[in-house]
Design an enzyme around this catalytic site. Structure first.
Site, PDB file in Angstrom:
ATOM      1  N   ASP A 119       0.857  -1.181   0.000  1.00  0.00           N
ATOM      2  CA  ASP A 119       0.000   0.000   0.000  1.00  0.00           C
ATOM      3  C   ASP A 119       0.897   1.237   0.000  1.00  0.00           C
ATOM      4  O   ASP A 119       2.098   1.154   0.279  1.00  0.00           O
ATOM      5  CB  ASP A 119      -0.918  -0.055   1.242  1.00  0.00           C
ATOM      6  N   ASP A 154      -3.709   7.301  -4.060  1.00  0.00           N
ATOM      7  CA  ASP A 154      -5.017   7.786  -4.486  1.00  0.00           C
ATOM      8  C   ASP A 154      -5.662   8.554  -3.333  1.00  0.00           C
ATOM      9  O   ASP A 154      -5.124   8.589  -2.233  1.00  0.00           O
ATOM     10  CB  ASP A 154      -5.907   6.619  -4.917  1.00  0.00           C
ATOM     11  N   ALA A 222     -12.157   3.137  -0.397  1.00  0.00           N
ATOM     12  CA  ALA A 222     -13.017   3.857   0.555  1.00  0.00           C
ATOM     13  C   ALA A 222     -14.313   3.120   0.857  1.00  0.00           C
ATOM     14  O   ALA A 222     -15.342   3.733   1.099  1.00  0.00           O
ATOM     15  CB  ALA A 222     -13.303   5.273   0.062  1.00  0.00           C
TER      16      ALA A 222
END
Ligand SMILES: [Zn+2]
Length: 526
Positions: A119, A154, A222
């Site tokens: 990540d 992002d 999200a």
């Protein structure tokens, strides 16, 4: 060194040869679907940098480089993890681990031979508002430490924000995805996160754009605030919207989803990858995962599980352990349950009864039922992905009447052409009519010779529900409307008024009992 025309040509040829595998890979994709059920599939994700193939749906345990609740080697050997995820941003900022990651490489550092996804720090960005790194920098770092699947930075836009913000942040995310091509990533796969908050059209656009970047794996981002609030119906909506843009060939990661109770629903919606920080986080908090929800260890009198931890301990014994040991035991149980559910899901896909498993899970929690109903709102899309033939259809609830198999049968009814005066009956054949078709809720009518074909071999309850009769009536309407020249009579077993209202006025309806009086002896009841 002097450069002759000849060496330039060789250099060019070498450059083409070096590029070739990547291009072939892009043409065939790194993801291949093997077996499908609903929008779920068993697939293979080829991870070229480690030379491994990950079978999906797959669960990636989240490994915190600083706090390894369970060592990665054990995740691999004892739990069967083929892929894990760790945080590249934390490693890049860590004084003690940064150099070790760069010199030894991630696989040696963590002692894990499967695939490793990293990540980027997007979460830290969302949490703290600012991070000290750009997308090309963090992507390059992930490449340098040997990550198999890297992630750009992002912007995880939360649910329910204003549209302006969702659009603005999405375009920033999209610019960053385009900048990934500035970085030499070679065989490392790259994630293309799909954002867009709770706006289905933005999620769809984001999916289309992400696919267009030529990147490899597609996290739907999200989703965590939705999952934490048990908004499984909204989760289904955003994944479905993202997949409309991505197309069916793209591997989809439901980012942040680690609770086994929703794996079956998410897989049936078309998710291929999950990541679990939950196994460790819940354990730290004395919480115990089950496929029906979360239990607090303090409140358990029995351990409702067959894993080695639960077989060897009582809740009392677990509570008596010291903190570290109790946390490790609970984390192990949480992992056994999570990987067990994924195996159950894969077996269900093979068998063709994934939706039955989703129905069972939907009975575990009302929010799951909402999620299942939201999935069935998209039965037309499911119908396109769903294989035409499976083992058997079990009618288990009112929701079964909305399954894609019922929809497909109704579509088929429009193409059938019966002639003369046709009896549609829940009883046996009757020679007074030109044709005598069977009627089985929720499917509705069909010619008798189709009785042994899927899904008409369905197991249906004798005490079925109103929705099932109404679906059968809808099937009769489709057949009658497609055949305006044909006369129809429906002989039914006490259908509710709401179902009979759905039968077109020109179809005569009679109770089956009055029909039986005319049945000639010797006629068979199929
Ligand atoms: Zn257990």
């Amino acid at each position: 060194m002097a450069t002759t025309g000849a060496t330039t040509a060789i250099d060019e040829e070498n450059a083409i040869l070096r590029r070739a595998p990547a291009e072939i890979q892009e043409m065939s994709g790194v993801f291949e679907q093997r077996t499908a059920d609903a929008a779920g599939r068993i697939g293979e994700l080829a991870v070229p940098r480690s030379g491994v193939t990950v079978e999906t749906p797959a669960l990636m345990p989240v490994v915190n480089p600083h706090v390894q609740t369970i060592a990665p080697a054990r995740l691999e050997d004892e739990f069967g993890a083929e892929i894990l995820i760790t945080n590249g941003y934390i490693l890049s900022q860590s004084e003690d681990l940064r150099e070790a990651a760069l010199s030894a490489g991630l696989h040696d550092l963590l002692d894990f031979s499967g695939a490793i996804m990293t990540d980027s720090g997007s979460f830290q960005l969302a949490e703290y508002g600012d991070i000290e790194v750009t997308t090309p920098e963090i992507l390059d770092f992930q490449y340098e430490i040997g990550s198999d699947i890297g992630t750009p930075i992002d912007i995880p836009t939360p649910p329910d924000v204003g549209r302006d913000r969702a659009e603005r942040e999405l375009s920033t995310t999209q610019e960053r995805l385009e900048r990934t091509h500035e970085v030499e990533t070679d065989e490392m796969l790259v994630n293309a996160p799909v954002q867009g908050s709770t706006y289905p059209d933005l999620r769809e656009d984001a999916g289309r754009h992400a696919r267009g970047t030529g990147l490899d794996v597609f996290p739907v981002g999200a989703a965590v605030p939705l999952l934490n609030a048990y908004r499984y119906d909204d989760m289904v909506e955003i994944v479905t919207a993202a997949k409309r843009g991505l197309g069916t060939g793209a591997p989809v990661h439901l980012f942040g989803a680690g609770h086994p109770m929703m794996f079956a629903l998410a897989v049936a919606t078309g998710c291929d990858l999950f990541d679990s920080a939950a196994y460790a986080l819940y354990a730290r908090d004395d919480r115990y995962l089950t496929v029906r929800g979360t239990e607090k260890l303090a409140e358990l009198d029995y351990l409702p599980c067959e894993c080695p931890i639960c077989v060897a301990h009582t809740p009392e014994e677990l509570r008596a352990l010291d903190d570290d040991e109790r946390e490790r035991h609970l984390a192990e149980h949480n992992l056994y349950v999570s990987f067990g559910e994924l195996r159950r899901i894969k077996q269900a896909i093979r068998r063709g009864n994934l939706l039955e498993l989703v129905e069972v899970r939907a009975r575990g929690h009302p929010a799951m039922l909402d999620g299942y109903r939201a999935l069935l709102d998209h039965a037309d899309r499911l119908e396109r992905a769903d294989p035409a033939s499976k083992d058997a259809f079990f009618h288990l609830s009112a929701e079964s009447a909305r399954r894609p198999e019922v929809r497909r049968h109704h579509d088929r009814l429009e193409r059938l052409v019966p002639e003369g005066h046709v009896l549609l009956t829940e009883g046996g054949e009757n020679s007074q009519y030109d044709e005598s078709w069977r009627v089985v809720p929720p499917f509705g009518p069909f010619p008798r010779h189709l009785s042994e074909t899927y899904p008409l071999t369905a197991e249906v309850p004798e005490r079925t529900d109103r929705e099932s009769y109404e679906a059968a009536a809808a099937g009769i309407a489709r057949l009658a409307n497609a055949n305006p020249e044909t006369a129809f009579t429906l002989a039914h077993r006490d259908w509710p008024a709401s179902a009979l209202e759905g039968v077109p006025g020109r179809v005569a309806t009679i109770p089956l009992e009055s029909m039986d009086e005319y049945d000639a002896a010797g006629e068979t009841d199929q």
